[in-house]
Design a protein around this motif. Sequence first.
Motif, short mmCIF file in Angstrom:
data_model
loop_
_atom_site.label_atom_id
_atom_site.label_comp_id
_atom_site.label_asym_id
_atom_site.label_seq_id
_atom_site.Cartn_x
_atom_site.Cartn_y
_atom_site.Cartn_z
N ASN A 108 -7.13 4.08 -0.11
CA ASN A 108 -6.48 2.84 0.31
C ASN A 108 -7.50 1.72 0.53
O ASN A 108 -7.17 0.54 0.45
CB ASN A 108 -5.70 3.07 1.61
CG ASN A 108 -4.43 3.87 1.38
OD1 ASN A 108 -3.89 3.86 0.28
ND2 ASN A 108 -3.97 4.58 2.39
N LEU A 109 -8.74 2.10 0.82
CA LEU A 109 -9.78 1.10 1.10
C LEU A 109 -10.34 0.48 -0.18
O LEU A 109 -10.67 -0.69 -0.20
CB LEU A 109 -10.93 1.75 1.88
CG LEU A 109 -10.75 1.90 3.39
CD1 LEU A 109 -11.95 2.62 3.97
CD2 LEU A 109 -10.58 0.55 4.07
N TYR A 140 -6.96 7.70 3.04
CA TYR A 140 -7.53 6.52 3.70
C TYR A 140 -8.62 5.90 2.83
O TYR A 140 -8.73 4.69 2.72
CB TYR A 140 -8.09 6.93 5.06
CG TYR A 140 -8.80 5.82 5.79
CD1 TYR A 140 -8.09 4.77 6.37
CD2 TYR A 140 -10.19 5.83 5.90
CE1 TYR A 140 -8.75 3.76 7.04
CE2 TYR A 140 -10.85 4.82 6.58
CZ TYR A 140 -10.12 3.80 7.14
OH TYR A 140 -10.78 2.79 7.80
N PHE A 183 -6.93 -9.38 5.15
CA PHE A 183 -5.55 -9.75 4.80
C PHE A 183 -4.53 -8.82 5.45
O PHE A 183 -3.40 -9.23 5.74
CB PHE A 183 -5.37 -9.74 3.28
CG PHE A 183 -5.97 -10.94 2.60
CD1 PHE A 183 -5.41 -12.20 2.78
CD2 PHE A 183 -7.10 -10.82 1.81
CE1 PHE A 183 -5.97 -13.32 2.17
CE2 PHE A 183 -7.66 -11.93 1.20
CZ PHE A 183 -7.09 -13.19 1.38
N LYS A 184 -4.95 -7.58 5.70
CA LYS A 184 -4.06 -6.66 6.42
C LYS A 184 -3.85 -7.14 7.85
O LYS A 184 -2.73 -7.10 8.38
CB LYS A 184 -4.65 -5.25 6.42
CG LYS A 184 -3.75 -4.21 7.07
CD LYS A 184 -4.37 -2.83 7.02
CE LYS A 184 -3.46 -1.81 7.69
NZ LYS A 184 -4.04 -0.44 7.67
N TYR A 185 -4.91 -7.62 8.49
CA TYR A 185 -4.80 -8.16 9.85
C TYR A 185 -4.00 -9.47 9.86
O TYR A 185 -3.18 -9.70 10.75
CB TYR A 185 -6.19 -8.40 10.43
CG TYR A 185 -6.95 -7.14 10.79
CD1 TYR A 185 -6.28 -5.95 11.04
CD2 TYR A 185 -8.34 -7.16 10.91
CE1 TYR A 185 -6.98 -4.80 11.38
CE2 TYR A 185 -9.05 -6.01 11.25
CZ TYR A 185 -8.36 -4.84 11.47
OH TYR A 185 -9.05 -3.70 11.81
N ASN A 201 -1.68 -10.45 7.80
CA ASN A 201 -0.25 -10.23 7.50
C ASN A 201 0.42 -9.27 8.47
O ASN A 201 1.60 -8.94 8.29
CB ASN A 201 -0.10 -9.69 6.07
CG ASN A 201 -0.57 -10.68 5.02
OD1 ASN A 201 -0.33 -11.88 5.15
ND2 ASN A 201 -1.24 -10.20 3.99
N ALA A 202 -0.33 -8.81 9.47
CA ALA A 202 0.26 -7.89 10.45
C ALA A 202 1.24 -8.63 11.36
O ALA A 202 1.21 -9.87 11.48
CB ALA A 202 -0.86 -7.26 11.29
N GLU A 203 2.10 -7.86 11.99
CA GLU A 203 3.10 -8.45 12.89
C GLU A 203 2.43 -9.02 14.14
O GLU A 203 1.30 -8.65 14.48
CB GLU A 203 4.13 -7.40 13.29
CG GLU A 203 4.95 -6.88 12.10
CD GLU A 203 5.95 -5.83 12.53
OE1 GLU A 203 5.94 -5.46 13.73
OE2 GLU A 203 6.74 -5.39 11.68
N SER A 225 -12.12 -7.94 2.56
CA SER A 225 -10.96 -8.75 2.17
C SER A 225 -9.66 -8.01 2.42
O SER A 225 -8.69 -8.57 2.94
CB SER A 225 -11.07 -9.15 0.70
OG SER A 225 -12.21 -9.93 0.47
N LYS A 226 -9.63 -6.73 2.03
CA LYS A 226 -8.42 -5.93 2.24
C LYS A 226 -8.07 -5.83 3.72
O LYS A 226 -6.91 -6.00 4.12
CB LYS A 226 -8.62 -4.52 1.67
CG LYS A 226 -8.20 -4.37 0.22
CD LYS A 226 -8.13 -2.90 -0.15
CE LYS A 226 -7.46 -2.75 -1.50
NZ LYS A 226 -7.26 -1.33 -1.86
N LEU A 227 -9.10 -5.55 4.52
CA LEU A 227 -8.88 -5.40 5.96
C LEU A 227 -8.48 -6.73 6.59
O LEU A 227 -7.59 -6.78 7.45
CB LEU A 227 -10.15 -4.86 6.61
CG LEU A 227 -10.02 -4.22 7.99
CD1 LEU A 227 -9.05 -3.05 7.95
CD2 LEU A 227 -11.38 -3.73 8.47
#
Length: 230
Positions: A7-8, A4, A115-117, A119-121, A111-113
């Motif tokens: 990944n951050l 984890y 863009f993850k949100y 691009n989430a479904e 920024s990572k978090l």
Amino acid sequence: MLKYFYNLITKKDLNNLVFLFLGMIIAATIEMIGLSAIPVFIMIIVDSKNLINILSGSYISNLFQNLNKSKQIILGASFLIIIFFLKNFYLSIYFYFQTKVTRVLRENISSKLFFKYINAEYKFHINNNLSILTRNLINSVNGTVNVIISSLTIAKEGLILFVIFLLLLLNKPLISLSIFLFLIIISSFFIFFTKKILTYRGKNYEQLREKQLKIINHSFGSIKIGRAHV
């Protein structure tokens, strides 16, 4: 946990954290040298002969033997000023670097978090409250960065403590082991009695922040809907 963590952060962030940790160790070493220089200077003023005897055979001992009391004090004061100037100069650079690393790390994780949100479904956004996502982007990111920096600080302090204990163990094994065991027992009791309290308060704080953000979002949303129908 490590997966984890990796990944951050990026590889560049990891390299910066390694340099920051090395910088912490150097800063701590310089601090110890600066603190130990003060008693040496006091010894030069009070009892320079004793200092010369302690450093017998060294270059410093030979240098001080050829100087009178006034010149010994001037030389000692000069060394002390140089040490503190170099220490403060290094610490200024180190704290600037630490601030920069902390800022960049916070920006990269956010920024990572984010863009993850983004691009989430769609199902992810339906199942998760907006206030929770907002809290993660603001409070949780800051908390994560603080934990990373604090972990480096604890690792640095632990390394210094280990070196000090090793030096004491070589000189006074029995006394050193007794002190070390005493510190372990005290630390264990402290961790045991505070861990549950801190965990409970941490979770309680997260829940309160979530409710606070939810109320704020709903309040502003209600204002928009109310004014739209006026």
